[in-house]
Design a protein around this motif. Structure first.
Motif, mmCIF file in Angstrom:
data_model
loop_
_atom_site.group_PDB
_atom_site.id
_atom_site.type_symbol
_atom_site.label_atom_id
_atom_site.label_comp_id
_atom_site.label_asym_id
_atom_site.label_seq_id
_atom_site.Cartn_x
_atom_site.Cartn_y
_atom_site.Cartn_z
ATOM 1 N N MET A 130 1.609 9.725 -7.858
ATOM 2 C CA MET A 130 2.423 10.892 -7.565
ATOM 3 C C MET A 130 3.738 10.450 -6.923
ATOM 4 O O MET A 130 3.728 9.733 -5.914
ATOM 5 C CB MET A 130 1.686 11.856 -6.638
ATOM 6 N N ILE A 131 4.849 10.896 -7.511
ATOM 7 C CA ILE A 131 6.179 10.483 -7.081
ATOM 8 C C ILE A 131 6.903 11.676 -6.477
ATOM 9 O O ILE A 131 6.902 12.769 -7.052
ATOM 10 C CB ILE A 131 6.993 9.909 -8.260
ATOM 11 N N VAL A 132 7.535 11.471 -5.334
ATOM 12 C CA VAL A 132 8.297 12.532 -4.676
ATOM 13 C C VAL A 132 9.624 12.723 -5.415
ATOM 14 O O VAL A 132 10.351 11.760 -5.672
ATOM 15 C CB VAL A 132 8.567 12.184 -3.209
ATOM 16 N N ILE A 133 9.943 13.977 -5.738
ATOM 17 C CA ILE A 133 11.186 14.264 -6.455
ATOM 18 C C ILE A 133 12.119 15.158 -5.656
ATOM 19 O O ILE A 133 13.195 15.519 -6.146
ATOM 20 C CB ILE A 133 10.882 14.908 -7.828
ATOM 21 N N GLY A 153 18.728 5.711 -3.903
ATOM 22 C CA GLY A 153 19.584 4.536 -3.883
ATOM 23 C C GLY A 153 19.583 3.865 -5.243
ATOM 24 O O GLY A 153 19.652 4.516 -6.293
ATOM 25 N N GLU A 154 19.482 2.539 -5.250
ATOM 26 C CA GLU A 154 19.528 1.791 -6.505
ATOM 27 C C GLU A 154 18.152 1.499 -7.079
ATOM 28 O O GLU A 154 17.980 1.495 -8.293
ATOM 29 C CB GLU A 154 20.277 0.463 -6.300
ATOM 30 N N ASN A 155 17.156 1.259 -6.225
ATOM 31 C CA ASN A 155 15.853 0.823 -6.751
ATOM 32 C C ASN A 155 14.681 1.215 -5.851
ATOM 33 O O ASN A 155 13.713 0.458 -5.724
ATOM 34 C CB ASN A 155 15.858 -0.697 -6.955
ATOM 35 N N THR A 156 14.757 2.375 -5.229
ATOM 36 C CA THR A 156 13.685 2.810 -4.316
ATOM 37 C C THR A 156 13.126 4.154 -4.757
ATOM 38 O O THR A 156 13.887 5.043 -5.155
ATOM 39 C CB THR A 156 14.219 2.931 -2.877
ATOM 40 N N VAL A 157 11.800 4.298 -4.697
ATOM 41 C CA VAL A 157 11.143 5.575 -4.963
ATOM 42 C C VAL A 157 10.110 5.819 -3.874
ATOM 43 O O VAL A 157 9.625 4.891 -3.220
ATOM 44 C CB VAL A 157 10.474 5.602 -6.356
ATOM 45 N N PRO A 189 10.796 11.018 -13.240
ATOM 46 C CA PRO A 189 11.955 11.917 -13.238
ATOM 47 C C PRO A 189 13.167 11.218 -12.604
ATOM 48 O O PRO A 189 13.017 10.381 -11.715
ATOM 49 C CB PRO A 189 11.494 13.100 -12.383
ATOM 50 N N ARG A 190 14.339 11.542 -13.083
ATOM 51 C CA ARG A 190 15.550 10.910 -12.553
ATOM 52 C C ARG A 190 15.718 11.196 -11.059
ATOM 53 O O ARG A 190 16.255 10.364 -10.313
ATOM 54 C CB ARG A 190 16.779 11.421 -13.324
ATOM 55 N N ALA A 191 15.234 12.368 -10.596
ATOM 56 C CA ALA A 191 15.372 12.722 -9.189
ATOM 57 C C ALA A 191 14.514 11.852 -8.280
ATOM 58 O O ALA A 191 14.671 11.903 -7.055
ATOM 59 C CB ALA A 191 15.003 14.191 -8.988
ATOM 60 N N ALA A 192 13.627 11.054 -8.844
ATOM 61 C CA ALA A 192 12.760 10.212 -8.019
ATOM 62 C C ALA A 192 13.489 9.002 -7.450
ATOM 63 O O ALA A 192 13.045 8.429 -6.455
ATOM 64 C CB ALA A 192 11.552 9.749 -8.836
#
Length: 424
Positions: free
Chosen positions: A366-369, A327-331, A321-324
């Motif tokens: 699992m990615i935090v959004i 900054g520029e390159n951190t999830v 998801p875009r909300a993940a």
């Protein structure tokens, strides 16, 4: 003196009473519970990373312009005697259709004079041919040796032929000027500007108006270096005759409604713009007032449009998801057990709703959004899905709940023991 001692005694007794009250209050105050040293988990919404083949897209914008646009000018001088009803701003016309006609009376006269000169030159040539034949015959009967060219009238014959060729050329020029009194365009098109009208005297080169072709509309689209990489095309791209090009979808809001047209990127320009450092590509939309207007509106010249260009396919890309993106390159990735892991990813492309990465995250993680304040590696999280349900495998244990459970279990055991003792 006795009164003073009595007052001090009263103050002393009162102070002692207050001191006893304070001591009693502190002795009866409940002892505060020791705070847990472990921080409580932070609630966060998560979503699973998907691995799939992604068709990249590039977004750009540009202005529609005709492939061919010319100024309509006459090649002869005269007064305008006819104007086509279609020769008006916005009018449609066909290739070769007469748009303006200039008075041709003088040009008919010029054709007649040129035709007369041709007839005279033909007569002169016939006469010279006869005299040349006669001279050749007389020399054969009376002359001796080699006859000169002048004796055989060869120069006179050549001059007569030249006079005929000149007269014929003048006749063709007069006829050509007569044809040029009829002004037309060599393509199907529309009138953009009209600057002359019936009865006006015009000279050769005077602008009568501007017209453009309606067979193809061009849109000049700026592309950055990253856009070229997403499309997978070289800088010197040319689709060639055997390929339609790269599909592109053009959209705009026209007359209060969204419209779209479909075309192809056929080529890129020969140089990078030194001011903006972008390379322009040309999109073509065929038949903008016919087949391309199937959505209810033609692609009008001058219209500003948004372009969505189909790029190359990326195999086994990870979609987030875009909300993940932070900054520029951190999830933020949630490990099993509910601990936070901060990852650096390689972003291939992003849009308003999705993020495509090529490294740093694997499919199924699992990615935090949702926002997290003061995030750090190892932070304990309580993971929630889109409906707000807790994901046990990706949630850390809440300490208060664990202690509460232990306390309730102990109290239950104690009560049971007392009940057994009482029964015994």
């Amino acid at each position: 003196m006795g009164k003073l001692i009595g007052r001090f005694a009263i103050f002393g007794v009162a102070g002692a009473v207050v001191l006893l009250i304070i001591i009693a209050l502190f002795s009866t105050q409940p002892e505060p519970q020791r705070a847990s040293a472990t921080p409580q988990p932070v609630a966060a919404f998560v979503e699973e990373a998907r691995r799939e083949t992604v068709a990249l897209t590039v977004h750009s914008q540009g202005q529609a312009r005709p492939r061919t646009q010319i100024s309509l000018v006459p090649q002869v001088t005269g007064r305008i005697t006819y104007v086509n009803p279609s020769f008006i701003e916005g009018g449609f016309f066909e290739a070769g259709e007469t748009l303006v006609r200039i008075d041709d009376a003088d040009y008919h006269l010029a054709v007649t004079r040129a035709a007369a000169l041709v007839a005279q030159a033909q007569q002169g040539l016939i006469r010279e041919q006869a005299e040349a034949e006669l001279a050749l015959s007389e020399w054969a009967d009376l002359g001796e040796g080699q006859a000169s060219a002048l004796t055989l009238r060869e120069p006179q014959l050549a001059d007569a032929r030249a006079q005929l060729a000149s007269a014929q050329a003048s006749l063709r020029a007069a006829r050509l000027d007569l044809e040029r009194t009829r002004v037309s365009a060599p393509f199907d098109g529309r009138v953009r500007v009209k600057s002359a009208d019936l009865g006006q005297f015009v000279t050769a080169g005077t602008s009568l108006g501007e017209v453009f072709s309606t067979d193809t509309i061009l849109v000049r689209l700026p592309l950055t270096d990253n856009d070229l990489g997403l499309l997978g095309i070289p800088i010197a791209y040319n689709a060639g005759p055997d390929s339609e090009g790269i599909p592109v979808r053009l959209t705009a809001v026209l007359a209060g409604a969204p419209r779209e047209w479909h075309g192809f990127i056929t080529r890129t320009e020969s140089a990078i713009d030194p001011q903006t450092r972008v390379l322009y590509a040309t999109a073509q939309v065929a038949d903008p007032y016919g087949a391309a207007a199937a959505t209810g509106a033609p692609l009008a010249v001058g219209l500003f449009v948004e372009a969505e260009i189909r790029g190359r396919d990326v195999q086994d890309a990870v979609v987030l998801p875009r909300a993940a993106l932070r900054g520029e390159n951190t999830v933020f990735v949630v490990n099993e057990g509910g601990t936070l892991d901060i990852r650096t990813v390689t972003v291939v492309t992003s849009s308003i709703d999705r993020l495509v990465v090529s490294s740093g995250v694997s499919g199924g993680e699992m990615i935090v959004i949702s926002p997290i304040r003061g995030a750090s590696t190892g932070m304990r999280l309580r993971s929630l899905d889109a409906d707000g349900n807790v994901l046990p495998d990706y949630s850390a244990t809440i300490e208060n709940e664990a202690e509460s459970d232990e306390t309730s279990d102990t109290e239950t055991d104690s009560s049971d023991g007392e009940a057994v003792a009482s029964a015994g």
